[in-house]
Design a protein around this motif. Structure first.
Motif, PDB file in Angstrom:
ATOM      1  N   ASP A   1       0.827  -1.133   0.244  1.00 43.80           N
ATOM      2  CA  ASP A   1      -0.069  -0.022  -0.065  1.00 43.80           C
ATOM      3  C   ASP A   1       0.878   1.210   0.016  1.00 43.80           C
ATOM      4  O   ASP A   1       0.529   2.075  -0.794  1.00 43.80           O
ATOM      5  CB  ASP A   1      -1.039  -0.021   1.470  1.00 43.80           C
ATOM      6  CG  ASP A   1      -2.106  -1.038   1.040  1.00 43.80           C
ATOM      7  OD1 ASP A   1      -2.203  -1.491   0.007  1.00 43.80           O
ATOM      8  OD2 ASP A   1      -2.699  -1.202   2.255  1.00 43.80           O
ATOM      9  N   LEU A   2       1.867   1.343   0.599  1.00 42.65           N
ATOM     10  CA  LEU A   2       2.789   2.418   0.894  1.00 42.65           C
ATOM     11  C   LEU A   2       3.504   2.499  -0.593  1.00 42.65           C
ATOM     12  O   LEU A   2       3.551   3.695  -0.997  1.00 42.65           O
ATOM     13  CB  LEU A   2       3.778   2.260   1.879  1.00 42.65           C
ATOM     14  CG  LEU A   2       3.377   2.300   3.447  1.00 42.65           C
ATOM     15  CD1 LEU A   2       4.352   2.223   4.332  1.00 42.65           C
ATOM     16  CD2 LEU A   2       2.777   3.886   3.514  1.00 42.65           C
TER      17      LEU A   2
ATOM     18  N   ASP B   1       2.669   1.815  -3.395  1.00 40.76           N
ATOM     19  CA  ASP B   1       1.591   2.095  -4.377  1.00 40.76           C
ATOM     20  C   ASP B   1       1.313   3.536  -4.359  1.00 40.76           C
ATOM     21  O   ASP B   1       0.431   4.285  -4.949  1.00 40.76           O
ATOM     22  CB  ASP B   1       0.284   1.348  -4.350  1.00 40.76           C
ATOM     23  CG  ASP B   1       0.665  -0.131  -4.703  1.00 40.76           C
ATOM     24  OD1 ASP B   1       1.509  -0.358  -5.686  1.00 40.76           O
ATOM     25  OD2 ASP B   1      -0.417  -1.014  -4.601  1.00 40.76           O
ATOM     26  N   ASP B   2       1.450   4.337  -3.192  1.00 41.10           N
ATOM     27  CA  ASP B   2       1.178   5.590  -2.863  1.00 41.10           C
ATOM     28  C   ASP B   2       2.356   6.492  -2.296  1.00 41.10           C
ATOM     29  O   ASP B   2       2.534   6.666  -1.052  1.00 41.10           O
ATOM     30  CB  ASP B   2      -0.043   5.525  -1.813  1.00 41.10           C
ATOM     31  CG  ASP B   2      -0.464   6.943  -1.568  1.00 41.10           C
ATOM     32  OD1 ASP B   2      -0.064   7.915  -2.151  1.00 41.10           O
ATOM     33  OD2 ASP B   2      -1.779   7.100  -0.970  1.00 41.10           O
ATOM     34  N   PRO B   3       3.208   6.778  -3.141  1.00 41.50           N
ATOM     35  CA  PRO B   3       4.437   7.365  -2.592  1.00 41.50           C
ATOM     36  C   PRO B   3       4.327   8.581  -1.893  1.00 41.50           C
ATOM     37  O   PRO B   3       5.154   8.911  -1.052  1.00 41.50           O
ATOM     38  CB  PRO B   3       5.309   7.703  -4.019  1.00 41.50           C
ATOM     39  CG  PRO B   3       4.639   6.829  -5.104  1.00 41.50           C
ATOM     40  CD  PRO B   3       3.277   6.714  -4.563  1.00 41.50           C
ATOM     41  N   GLN B   4       3.170   9.385  -2.358  1.00 43.68           N
ATOM     42  CA  GLN B   4       2.833  10.791  -1.830  1.00 43.68           C
ATOM     43  C   GLN B   4       2.501  10.340  -0.166  1.00 43.68           C
ATOM     44  O   GLN B   4       3.069  11.017   0.750  1.00 43.68           O
ATOM     45  CB  GLN B   4       1.826  11.575  -2.251  1.00 43.68           C
ATOM     46  CG  GLN B   4       1.463  12.901  -1.525  1.00 43.68           C
ATOM     47  CD  GLN B   4       2.418  13.839  -1.429  1.00 43.68           C
ATOM     48  OE1 GLN B   4       3.308  13.654  -2.246  1.00 43.68           O
ATOM     49  NE2 GLN B   4       2.483  14.692  -0.566  1.00 43.68           N
ATOM     50  N   ARG B   5       1.990   9.317   0.026  1.00 37.94           N
ATOM     51  CA  ARG B   5       1.311   9.156   1.432  1.00 37.94           C
ATOM     52  C   ARG B   5       2.687   8.616   2.300  1.00 37.94           C
ATOM     53  O   ARG B   5       2.855   9.013   3.310  1.00 37.94           O
ATOM     54  CB  ARG B   5       0.321   7.843   1.465  1.00 37.94           C
ATOM     55  CG  ARG B   5       0.092   7.662   2.930  1.00 37.94           C
ATOM     56  CD  ARG B   5      -1.051   6.478   3.053  1.00 37.94           C
ATOM     57  NE  ARG B   5      -1.453   6.209   4.400  1.00 37.94           N
ATOM     58  CZ  ARG B   5      -1.199   5.063   4.853  1.00 37.94           C
ATOM     59  NH1 ARG B   5      -0.958   3.993   4.019  1.00 37.94           N
ATOM     60  NH2 ARG B   5      -1.595   4.720   6.020  1.00 37.94           N
ATOM     61  N   MET B   6       3.475   7.753   1.485  1.00 30.19           N
ATOM     62  CA  MET B   6       4.699   7.447   2.062  1.00 30.19           C
ATOM     63  C   MET B   6       5.484   8.463   2.667  1.00 30.19           C
ATOM     64  O   MET B   6       6.273   8.662   3.748  1.00 30.19           O
ATOM     65  CB  MET B   6       5.720   6.528   1.284  1.00 30.19           C
ATOM     66  CG  MET B   6       6.736   5.671   1.816  1.00 30.19           C
ATOM     67  SD  MET B   6       7.352   4.463   0.956  1.00 30.19           S
ATOM     68  CE  MET B   6       7.095   4.674  -0.859  1.00 30.19           C
ATOM     69  N   ARG B   7       5.723   9.597   1.993  1.00 34.19           N
ATOM     70  CA  ARG B   7       6.458  10.772   2.049  1.00 34.19           C
ATOM     71  C   ARG B   7       5.750  11.573   3.453  1.00 34.19           C
ATOM     72  O   ARG B   7       6.580  11.861   4.258  1.00 34.19           O
ATOM     73  CB  ARG B   7       6.702  11.639   0.793  1.00 34.19           C
ATOM     74  CG  ARG B   7       7.781  11.498  -0.163  1.00 34.19           C
ATOM     75  CD  ARG B   7       8.043  12.357  -1.145  1.00 34.19           C
ATOM     76  NE  ARG B   7       6.864  12.727  -2.009  1.00 34.19           N
ATOM     77  CZ  ARG B   7       6.522  11.885  -3.033  1.00 34.19           C
ATOM     78  NH1 ARG B   7       7.210  10.806  -3.403  1.00 34.19           N
ATOM     79  NH2 ARG B   7       5.494  12.168  -3.723  1.00 34.19           N
ATOM     80  N   GLU B   8       4.498  11.624   3.224  1.00 24.97           N
ATOM     81  CA  GLU B   8       3.878  12.149   4.298  1.00 24.97           C
ATOM     82  C   GLU B   8       3.973  11.471   5.767  1.00 24.97           C
ATOM     83  O   GLU B   8       4.358  12.312   6.700  1.00 24.97           O
ATOM     84  CB  GLU B   8       2.186  12.532   4.045  1.00 24.97           C
ATOM     85  CG  GLU B   8       1.943  13.401   2.851  1.00 24.97           C
ATOM     86  CD  GLU B   8       0.772  13.283   2.511  1.00 24.97           C
ATOM     87  OE1 GLU B   8      -0.212  12.864   2.938  1.00 24.97           O
ATOM     88  OE2 GLU B   8       0.320  14.264   1.439  1.00 24.97           O
TER      89      GLU B   8
END
Length: 134
Positions: free
Chosen positions: A85-86, A88-95
């Protein structure tokens, strides 16, 4: 290229460099971890952490805010899914990584930890003095 790399023992002075090379820190602890300093170290380098709801880990890592916590039930599948999941969502991972670092800077800087320990020791010394004279 994404992949999992298992790193053997690394000298303490080299640890920050390895954290900085990583995209995510996964700590699949199944025992009753008291604090799990490795999570704080990873968080201090902007890493989102995927860990387990056990022991003191949830006191440091807030699920969905500064990382991802999974339960021990079906641990392998849940860890894998959380990592996928992380990725697949690099923006969420950065946040998550940025919030994790802010959390560490706010609560776990060595100056703050030392001050808290100093205050505890001062309190214990006062109590010991009162008990000895009282």
């Amino acid at each position: 290229m994404k992949g999992v790399y298992w790193i053997p023992h690394v000298p303490h002075t080299e640890v920050p460099r390895y954290y900085q090379m990583a995209d995510v820190l996964v700590t699949p602890s199944i025992g009753p971890e008291a604090f799990c300093l490795v999570n704080v170290e990873g968080m201090a380098t902007d890493l989102p952490v995927v860990s387990v709801k056990t022991g003191g880990i949830p006191e440091v890592l807030e699920d969905g805010v500064s990382g991802v916590l999974v339960t021990k039930v079906y641990l392998i599948k849940r860890l894998a899914n959380a990592c996928i999941d992380l990725f697949d969502d690099p923006q969420r991972m950065r946040e998550l990584g940025l919030v994790a670092r802010m959390h560490v800077e706010t609560y776990y800087r060595w100056e703050l930890v030392a001050k808290r320990f100093h205050n505890v020791y001062q309190q214990l010394m006062r109590q010991t003095t009162i008990n000895a004279t009282g």
